[in-house]
Design a protein around this motif. Structure first.
Motif, mmCIF file in Angstrom:
data_model
loop_
_atom_site.group_PDB
_atom_site.id
_atom_site.type_symbol
_atom_site.label_atom_id
_atom_site.label_comp_id
_atom_site.label_asym_id
_atom_site.label_seq_id
_atom_site.Cartn_x
_atom_site.Cartn_y
_atom_site.Cartn_z
ATOM 1 N N LEU A 110 0.730 -1.173 0.019
ATOM 2 C CA LEU A 110 -0.023 -0.024 0.070
ATOM 3 C C LEU A 110 1.107 1.122 0.190
ATOM 4 C CD1 LEU A 110 -1.865 -2.156 1.236
ATOM 5 C CD2 LEU A 110 -3.116 -0.293 2.114
ATOM 6 N N ILE A 111 0.708 2.137 -0.965
ATOM 7 C CA ILE A 111 1.543 3.164 -0.944
ATOM 8 C C ILE A 111 0.943 4.252 -0.063
ATOM 9 C CG2 ILE A 111 2.622 4.963 -2.591
ATOM 10 C CD1 ILE A 111 3.148 1.994 -3.282
ATOM 11 N N ILE A 112 1.770 5.011 0.779
ATOM 12 C CA ILE A 112 1.481 6.052 1.926
ATOM 13 C C ILE A 112 2.144 7.264 1.698
ATOM 14 C CG2 ILE A 112 1.434 6.569 4.215
ATOM 15 C CD1 ILE A 112 0.070 3.848 3.800
ATOM 16 N N THR A 113 1.570 8.076 1.746
ATOM 17 C CA THR A 113 2.391 9.663 1.720
ATOM 18 C C THR A 113 1.636 10.502 2.624
ATOM 19 O OG1 THR A 113 2.908 11.553 0.149
ATOM 20 C CG2 THR A 113 0.607 10.454 0.073
ATOM 21 N N THR A 114 2.581 11.448 3.004
ATOM 22 C CA THR A 114 2.427 12.647 4.185
ATOM 23 C C THR A 114 2.225 13.902 3.380
ATOM 24 O OG1 THR A 114 4.525 12.902 4.800
ATOM 25 C CG2 THR A 114 3.153 11.239 5.989
ATOM 26 N N LEU A 115 2.330 13.708 2.063
ATOM 27 C CA LEU A 115 2.469 15.125 1.185
ATOM 28 C C LEU A 115 1.321 15.303 0.261
ATOM 29 C CD1 LEU A 115 6.415 14.710 0.516
ATOM 30 C CD2 LEU A 115 5.330 16.457 2.167
ATOM 31 N N GLN A 116 0.892 16.308 -0.042
ATOM 32 C CA GLN A 116 -0.334 16.396 -1.010
ATOM 33 C C GLN A 116 0.491 16.312 -2.485
ATOM 34 O OE1 GLN A 116 -2.244 20.067 0.003
ATOM 35 N NE2 GLN A 116 -3.481 18.900 1.645
ATOM 36 N N ILE A 117 0.310 15.354 -2.907
ATOM 37 C CA ILE A 117 1.103 15.077 -4.222
ATOM 38 C C ILE A 117 0.070 15.082 -5.584
ATOM 39 C CG2 ILE A 117 2.243 13.419 -5.548
ATOM 40 C CD1 ILE A 117 3.106 11.945 -3.115
ATOM 41 N N ASP A 118 -1.185 14.698 -5.349
ATOM 42 C CA ASP A 118 -2.015 14.871 -6.462
ATOM 43 C C ASP A 118 -3.339 14.524 -5.938
ATOM 44 O OD1 ASP A 118 -3.629 14.942 -8.663
ATOM 45 O OD2 ASP A 118 -2.386 13.669 -10.156
ATOM 46 N N SER A 119 -3.981 15.285 -5.632
ATOM 47 C CA SER A 119 -5.441 15.106 -5.286
ATOM 48 C C SER A 119 -6.462 14.223 -6.086
ATOM 49 C CB SER A 119 -6.337 16.411 -4.711
ATOM 50 O OG SER A 119 -6.407 17.407 -5.998
ATOM 51 N N LYS A 120 -6.044 14.198 -7.437
ATOM 52 C CA LYS A 120 -6.859 13.515 -8.051
ATOM 53 C C LYS A 120 -6.916 11.914 -8.059
ATOM 54 C CE LYS A 120 -6.755 17.004 -11.773
ATOM 55 N NZ LYS A 120 -6.020 17.437 -12.842
ATOM 56 N N ASP A 143 -7.307 2.286 -4.464
ATOM 57 C CA ASP A 143 -7.561 1.711 -3.167
ATOM 58 C C ASP A 143 -6.149 1.607 -2.587
ATOM 59 O OD1 ASP A 143 -10.156 1.627 -3.775
ATOM 60 O OD2 ASP A 143 -10.225 -0.299 -4.714
ATOM 61 N N ASN A 144 -4.966 1.293 -3.341
ATOM 62 C CA ASN A 144 -3.823 1.023 -2.558
ATOM 63 C C ASN A 144 -2.911 2.448 -2.304
ATOM 64 O OD1 ASN A 144 -3.476 1.367 -5.542
ATOM 65 N ND2 ASN A 144 -1.711 -0.165 -5.519
ATOM 66 N N TYR A 145 -3.780 3.257 -2.255
ATOM 67 C CA TYR A 145 -3.016 4.621 -1.863
ATOM 68 C C TYR A 145 -3.704 5.276 -0.759
ATOM 69 C CZ TYR A 145 -1.545 9.694 -2.687
ATOM 70 O OH TYR A 145 -1.073 10.711 -2.489
ATOM 71 N N ILE A 146 -2.877 5.657 0.420
ATOM 72 C CA ILE A 146 -3.269 6.375 1.431
ATOM 73 C C ILE A 146 -2.802 7.500 1.872
ATOM 74 C CG2 ILE A 146 -3.669 6.178 4.082
ATOM 75 C CD1 ILE A 146 -3.915 3.125 3.525
ATOM 76 N N ASP A 147 -3.480 8.864 1.870
ATOM 77 C CA ASP A 147 -2.830 10.135 1.925
ATOM 78 C C ASP A 147 -2.855 10.634 3.444
ATOM 79 O OD1 ASP A 147 -2.363 12.813 2.187
ATOM 80 O OD2 ASP A 147 -3.194 13.336 0.500
ATOM 81 N N LEU A 148 -1.987 10.508 4.054
ATOM 82 C CA LEU A 148 -1.683 10.983 5.571
ATOM 83 C C LEU A 148 -1.418 12.329 5.834
ATOM 84 C CD1 LEU A 148 -0.327 7.678 7.096
ATOM 85 C CD2 LEU A 148 -2.766 8.356 7.153
ATOM 86 N N SER A 149 -1.547 13.385 4.810
ATOM 87 C CA SER A 149 -1.033 14.709 4.845
ATOM 88 C C SER A 149 -1.801 15.294 6.045
ATOM 89 C CB SER A 149 -1.075 15.415 3.561
ATOM 90 O OG SER A 149 -2.340 15.294 3.337
ATOM 91 N N LYS A 150 -3.113 14.875 6.324
ATOM 92 C CA LYS A 150 -3.743 15.853 7.125
ATOM 93 C C LYS A 150 -3.575 15.398 8.701
ATOM 94 C CE LYS A 150 -7.685 17.079 4.367
ATOM 95 N NZ LYS A 150 -9.118 16.758 3.779
ATOM 96 N N GLU A 151 -2.972 14.063 8.700
ATOM 97 C CA GLU A 151 -2.937 13.607 10.001
ATOM 98 C C GLU A 151 -1.292 13.893 10.392
ATOM 99 O OE1 GLU A 151 -6.513 11.788 8.698
ATOM 100 O OE2 GLU A 151 -4.423 11.693 7.630
ATOM 101 N N SER A 152 -0.576 14.201 9.425
ATOM 102 C CA SER A 152 1.025 14.300 9.750
ATOM 103 C C SER A 152 1.035 16.021 10.166
ATOM 104 C CB SER A 152 1.899 14.011 8.631
ATOM 105 O OG SER A 152 3.000 14.100 8.803
ATOM 106 N N LYS A 153 0.733 16.427 11.431
ATOM 107 C CA LYS A 153 0.791 18.018 11.520
ATOM 108 C C LYS A 153 2.057 18.233 12.273
ATOM 109 C CE LYS A 153 -4.380 17.683 11.935
ATOM 110 N NZ LYS A 153 -5.476 18.056 12.982
ATOM 111 N N THR A 154 2.897 17.485 12.830
ATOM 112 C CA THR A 154 3.771 17.834 13.706
ATOM 113 C C THR A 154 4.992 16.785 13.412
ATOM 114 O OG1 THR A 154 3.653 16.234 15.633
ATOM 115 C CG2 THR A 154 2.397 18.351 15.714
ATOM 116 N N ILE A 155 5.929 16.949 13.693
ATOM 117 C CA ILE A 155 7.351 16.380 13.596
ATOM 118 C C ILE A 155 7.244 14.933 14.278
ATOM 119 C CG2 ILE A 155 8.703 17.249 15.324
ATOM 120 C CD1 ILE A 155 10.161 15.759 12.147
#
Length: 419
Positions: free
Chosen positions: A298-308, A312-324
Motif C-alpha cells: 500500500l503506498i502511503i504519503t504524508t504530502l499532497q502529491i495529487d488530489s486526483k 484503493d492501494n493509496y493512502i494520503d496521511l497529509s492531514k494527520e501528519s501535523k507535527t514532527i
C-alpha cells in the motif's frame, strides 16, 4: 557564546508560548546573578534585532567582558573544543569561519567530582534542520555514554536558540525523543543558572568547516573532544524514542487499518530544498507507476502529491501528519520507504526500515556512511541556466528534469525487494 546585559526589561515569547525574561542589570552587582545573560552568537544577533524593532533608542543588548564572567569562582568547566572570545574573533574576521578545531581530549578536562550526579549544560543545539538534529544527536548520545563511564549519573540540559527561532517547538520535540536529555530550555541562560552546573559545552561556534570534512556524527564527536575513530561504527546509529508522544486516535486507526491490508511503503518525493526534491510532474508519474507495479504494497504519503489520485492501494496521511512527532510515528510504522534527501531517511535509520533515497548531492556517501538500511540512487543535476543575470529565472532553465526522467520504478522496486 556571548555574555551580555540589557538596558530595559523585556520579555520574549517562544513559539510554544514559553516566556524568556530579560531584566535590566542593577548596579553594583556581582557577575553571578540573574541579570547577566549568556547565549549563542546567532541567538544574540536575533535578540538585538528584536530590541531594535521594539525601540532602537531605548532597548540594547550590551556585551560584557567575557573574561570577568569566566573567572567567577563557581563558573563551570567547559568541555570539548573551547570557544573563547567568539564575538571578538567574528568581528575581527568579518564573521568568516575562523574557528580552529584543535583536537581535544574530553577525559583530560574532567575533574574529580565526589557526588552521585553531575549536571551538564549544552549551550545551543546540534543543528538547525530536522536532519541535522537527528543525525547529530547520535554523537550526543555517544557523549552521554562516554561520560557515564566516569560518573554514576548525568543530567543533560540543552538550551536552544529561541529568540527568533520559528522552529523552536519542532526542535524541542526532536530533542524530547532523546531519552538521555533531562530537559530542554530556551536561551538565554543567566550566569547564576549556568554556575549551578558542573560542566558546559558551547555549541555556539560555526561547525561548517568540520561538517565539510566529516560525517555529522564524527564532526560532533570531534567537537565534543571524543576520538571518533575509536568509536565502533555499530554505535553510530540514530535513536528516536516516542515515549513522550501520544498520537491522535484517527492516525492510529488509519495506520492499523492499512496494516491489515498489506505492507506499507512510504513515498516521500519532496524536500524543503527544491534542488533535492523530485519535480512535481515526475513525482506524480512515479506515484502512478508505483501504484500500478508495486503489487505487494500500500503506498502511503504524508504530502499532497495529487488530489486526483483515488486508488484503493493509496493512502494520503497529509492531514494527520501535523507535527514532527506525527511524522516520526508514521515513518516508524512503515515496512519500506522511498524518499529524497530529507529527514525521512534519518528517521527511518532509527527504526531500521529499508529505505531507497534519491540524492542530488554528489557527496551523499559521507551523509550515509553509517546507515545500514539505505540504498542510494544518485540523480545528477543537469540543469542549465540560459539567463545571463545573477538571479535565477525558472523559465530560463532547461534540462531540469532530464535526470529525474531516467529514474525507473522497476529499479526502485528491485532495490526494495533486495533488502
Amino acid at each position: 557564546m556571548i555574555f551580555f546585559r540589557v538596558t530595559q526589561n523585556i520579555n520574549i515569547k517562544t513559539t510554544d508560548g514559553t516566556m524568556v525574561y530579560y531584566n535590566k542589570l542593577k548596579t553594583p552587582s556581582e557577575l553571578e546573578n540573574e541579570t547577566v545573560y549568556i547565549t549563542t552568537y546567532d541567538d544574540f544577533v536575533d535578540i538585538k534585532e528584536i530590541f531594535s524593532r521594539v525601540d532602537k533608542t531605548k532597548y540594547f543588548a550590551k556585551q560584557l567582558n567575557e573574561k570577568n564572567i569566566r573567572n567567577i569562582p563557581n563558573f563551570p568547566i567547559e568541555l570539548g573544543i573551547i570557544n573563547i572570545d567568539e564575538a571578538k574573533k567574528r568581528e575581527e574576521q568579518n564573521n568568516i569561519d575562523f574557528f580552529d578545531f584543535v583536537e581535544t581530549d574530553i577525559f583530560k578536562q574532567l575533574k574529580n567530582i565526589q557526588k552521585d550526579e553531575i549536571n551538564v549544560a549544552l549551550i545551543g543545539g546540534v543543528g538547525s534542520t530536522i536532519s541535522e538534529i537527528i543525525s547529530s544527536c547520535t554523537a550526543l548520545r555517544i557523549l552521554y555514554k562516554k561520560l557515564k563511564e566516569v560518573y554514576k549519573n548525568i543530567k543533560f540540559d540543552i538550551y536552544i536558540n529561541a529568540s527568533n527561532n520559528s522552529y523552536y517547538t519542532r526542535d524541542k520535540e526532536i530533542y524530547k525523543t532523546q531519552k538521555y536529555i533531562n530537559n530542554i530550555f530556551p536561551l538565554s541562560i543567566t550566569s547564576k543558572k549556568l554556575c549551578e552546573y558542573d560542566y558546559f559545552i558551547d555549541n555556539s561556534m560555526n561547525m561548517n568547516k568540520l561538517l565539510d570534512e566529516l560525517n555529522s556524527v564524527d564532526a560532533w564527536l570531534y567537537k565534543f573532544g571524543i576520538n571518533y575513530k575509536k568509536i565502533d561504527e555499530t554505535e553510530k546509529y540514530n535513536e528516536l524514542d516516542l515515549i513522550n508522544y501520544k498520537p491522535q486516535d484517527t492516525l492510529i486507526q488509519k495506520i492499523d487499518e492499512a496494516k491489515r491490508k498489506g505492507k506499507l511503503l512510504l513515498f516521500h518525493p519532496y524536500s524543503a530544498n527544491i534542488n533535492k526534491s523530485i519535480p512535481q510532474a515526475i513525482a506524480i508519474d512515479l506515484l502512478k507507476e508505483l501504484l500500478a507495479k508495486a503489487d505487494d504494497y500500500l503506498i502511503i504519503t504524508t504530502l499532497q502529491i495529487d488530489s486526483k489520485i483515488k486508488e484503493d492501494n493509496y493512502i494520503d496521511l497529509s492531514k494527520e501528519s501535523k507535527t514532527i512527532s506525527d511524522f516520526i510515528y508514521i515513518v516508524s510504522n512503515m515496512d519500506k520507504i522511498i524518499t529524497t534527501d530529507t529527514s525521512t531517511y534519518h528517521i527511518s535509520d532509527a527504526f531500521m526500515i529499508p529505505t531507497v533515497v534519491f540524492f542530488t548531492d554528489k557527496n551523499f556517501e559521507k551523509k550515509i556512511k553509517y546507515y545500514k538500511y539505505i540504498k542510494p540512487i544518485f540523480v545528477k543535476d543537469k540543469t542549465k541556466n540560459l539567463s545571463k543575470f545573477i538571479y535565477e529565472n525558472e523559465k530560463l532553465t532547461i534540462y531540469k528534469s532530464e535526470s529525474w526522467r531516467k529514474v525507473k520504478v522497476d529499479k526502485i522496486i528491485k532495490l526494495l525487494d533486495n533488502f
